[in-house]
Design an enzyme around this catalytic site. Sequence first.
Site, short mmCIF file in Angstrom:
data_model
loop_
_atom_site.label_atom_id
_atom_site.label_comp_id
_atom_site.label_asym_id
_atom_site.label_seq_id
_atom_site.Cartn_x
_atom_site.Cartn_y
_atom_site.Cartn_z
N SER A 157 -8.25 -15.22 -1.14
CA SER A 157 -9.39 -16.13 -0.95
C SER A 157 -9.16 -17.50 -1.57
CB SER A 157 -10.67 -15.51 -1.51
OG SER A 157 -11.06 -14.44 -0.71
N LYS A 171 -17.32 -4.10 -3.13
CA LYS A 171 -18.07 -4.38 -1.89
C LYS A 171 -19.30 -3.50 -1.72
CE LYS A 171 -14.17 -6.25 0.72
NZ LYS A 171 -13.47 -6.25 2.02
N ASP A 212 -16.31 -9.04 7.42
CA ASP A 212 -15.05 -8.39 7.80
C ASP A 212 -15.01 -8.06 9.29
OD1 ASP A 212 -13.80 -8.43 5.30
OD2 ASP A 212 -14.73 -6.54 4.68
N GLY A 248 -12.28 4.30 5.84
CA GLY A 248 -12.63 3.61 4.59
C GLY A 248 -13.57 2.44 4.88
N ALA A 282 -12.94 -0.73 5.41
CA ALA A 282 -12.51 -1.59 6.50
C ALA A 282 -12.86 -0.95 7.84
CB ALA A 282 -11.01 -1.85 6.40
N ALA A 314 -14.19 14.72 6.83
CA ALA A 314 -15.55 14.58 6.30
C ALA A 314 -15.94 13.10 6.17
CB ALA A 314 -15.65 15.26 4.94
N ILE A 355 -4.86 -3.80 10.78
CA ILE A 355 -5.43 -4.72 9.80
C ILE A 355 -4.47 -4.95 8.63
CG2 ILE A 355 -7.76 -4.04 10.48
CD1 ILE A 355 -8.06 -2.93 7.63
N TYR A 403 -1.30 -6.54 6.97
CA TYR A 403 -0.53 -7.75 7.30
C TYR A 403 0.70 -7.93 6.41
CZ TYR A 403 -3.60 -9.52 3.61
OH TYR A 403 -4.28 -9.68 2.44
P1 ATR Z 1 -10.22 0.58 2.83
O1 ATR Z 1 -11.55 0.58 2.15
O2 ATR Z 1 -9.51 -0.74 2.74
O3 ATR Z 1 -10.26 1.06 4.24
P2 ATR Z 1 -9.41 3.11 1.63
O4 ATR Z 1 -10.82 3.51 1.45
O5 ATR Z 1 -8.47 3.37 0.50
O6 ATR Z 1 -9.26 1.55 1.96
O7 ATR Z 1 -8.88 3.78 2.95
C1 ATR Z 1 -7.55 3.98 3.19
C2 ATR Z 1 -7.42 4.74 4.51
O8 ATR Z 1 -6.06 5.13 4.70
C3 ATR Z 1 -8.23 6.04 4.51
O9 ATR Z 1 -8.73 6.23 5.81
C4 ATR Z 1 -7.18 7.09 4.15
O10 ATR Z 1 -7.45 8.41 4.58
P3 ATR Z 1 -8.28 9.43 3.63
O11 ATR Z 1 -9.72 9.08 3.82
O12 ATR Z 1 -7.95 10.78 4.14
O13 ATR Z 1 -7.81 9.20 2.22
C5 ATR Z 1 -5.98 6.55 4.89
N1 ATR Z 1 -4.72 7.08 4.34
C6 ATR Z 1 -4.13 6.75 3.20
N2 ATR Z 1 -2.98 7.46 3.04
C7 ATR Z 1 -2.87 8.30 4.12
C8 ATR Z 1 -1.91 9.27 4.55
N3 ATR Z 1 -0.80 9.53 3.84
N4 ATR Z 1 -2.14 9.91 5.73
C9 ATR Z 1 -3.22 9.64 6.47
N5 ATR Z 1 -4.17 8.72 6.11
C10 ATR Z 1 -4.00 8.05 4.96
#
Ligand code: ATR
Length: 288
Positions: A22, A71, A108, A135, A137, A161, A226, A228
């Site tokens: 930012s 957030k 976002d 998550g 995003a 879930a 998303i 980069y």
């Molecule tokens: P953000 O808020 O930026 O979206 P986050 O809440 O940490 O970040 O989300 C990361 C995403 O990547 C989640 O959807 C996560 O899946 P889980 O909800 O099961 O944790 C996904 N993710 C991270 N590592 C993963 C992996 N090895 N395999 C599949 N999904 C993964």
Amino acid sequence: MMPSGHIQIAAVMGHPIAHSRSPFLHKFWLKEYGLNGSFVALDVTPENLQKELRALPSKAFRGTCVTIPHKETTAQIVDELDESAHAIGAVNLVTVLPDGRLRGQNTDGYGFIENIRGHGTWEQSRKHAIVFGAGGAARAVVYALAQEKFEAITILNRTRAKTEALTASIQPAVKAKLQVADWAARNDVLKDADVLVNTTSLGMDGHPPLEISIEQLPSSALVTDIVYTPLATPLLKAAMDRGNPTQDGLGMLMHQARPAFKAFYGQDPDVTPALRQALVDDIQKTHT
Ligand code: ATR
């Protein structure tokens, strides 16, 4: 117009804050438009968030951007939320209203849509979008796609879930049909998709790759990530190799900052090739 000679001050709050782009974006635009403003990065711990947000009016700040991990909490603290922040359940922009109350917005989803608008078959077909991840995003992306009148959005996440919680909270606010599929089915849900979005951290530098076969994806489908860092993730490379239109995640980062800059400094800034190049250089410099 802002009164000349009067410095407009704004901030970004996060913890940690060093990673935030930012300050770079806002300082680039301040210089570009010759505006009398300043932008500061504030490392704010979760315990101090409420106090720091409430101090904004007395410190004459126009507002603040909010980033990880604040957030969701910010959405609980501010006095009013715009429609998207309410539906998404998260705030990334706080502005100080003339009476000192705090308004929370979420830009976002706006940034995500501005980045892909006009790409692929955007104008012809908005039937089915597929979103990987559940998550923060993903919540913004799903809400924004629904606002853009997609008929159906299928969401897949390793932890099912979380996908169900996401659809349960966003479905009442949108007309699009939100559907959940198992993470294991990700190769098979692609056959009638118009847009495929990765919002997971998979494919980011230092993270595992997103394991997927996009064989069944229509060749007209737009593929966007998303992530980069790197700009061309393995998913985007695979899509490019088979001729799909693709869009990397840097545009979302630039576009989500535009409403914040307008709110702080009164100018709607442009996303230009020069800004993109400057950002790419900055990321390369700091991302080693
Ligand atoms: P953000 O808020 O930026 O979206 P986050 O809440 O940490 O970040 O989300 C990361 C995403 O990547 C989640 O959807 C996560 O899946 P889980 O909800 O099961 O944790 C996904 N993710 C991270 N590592 C993963 C992996 N090895 N395999 C599949 N999904 C993964």
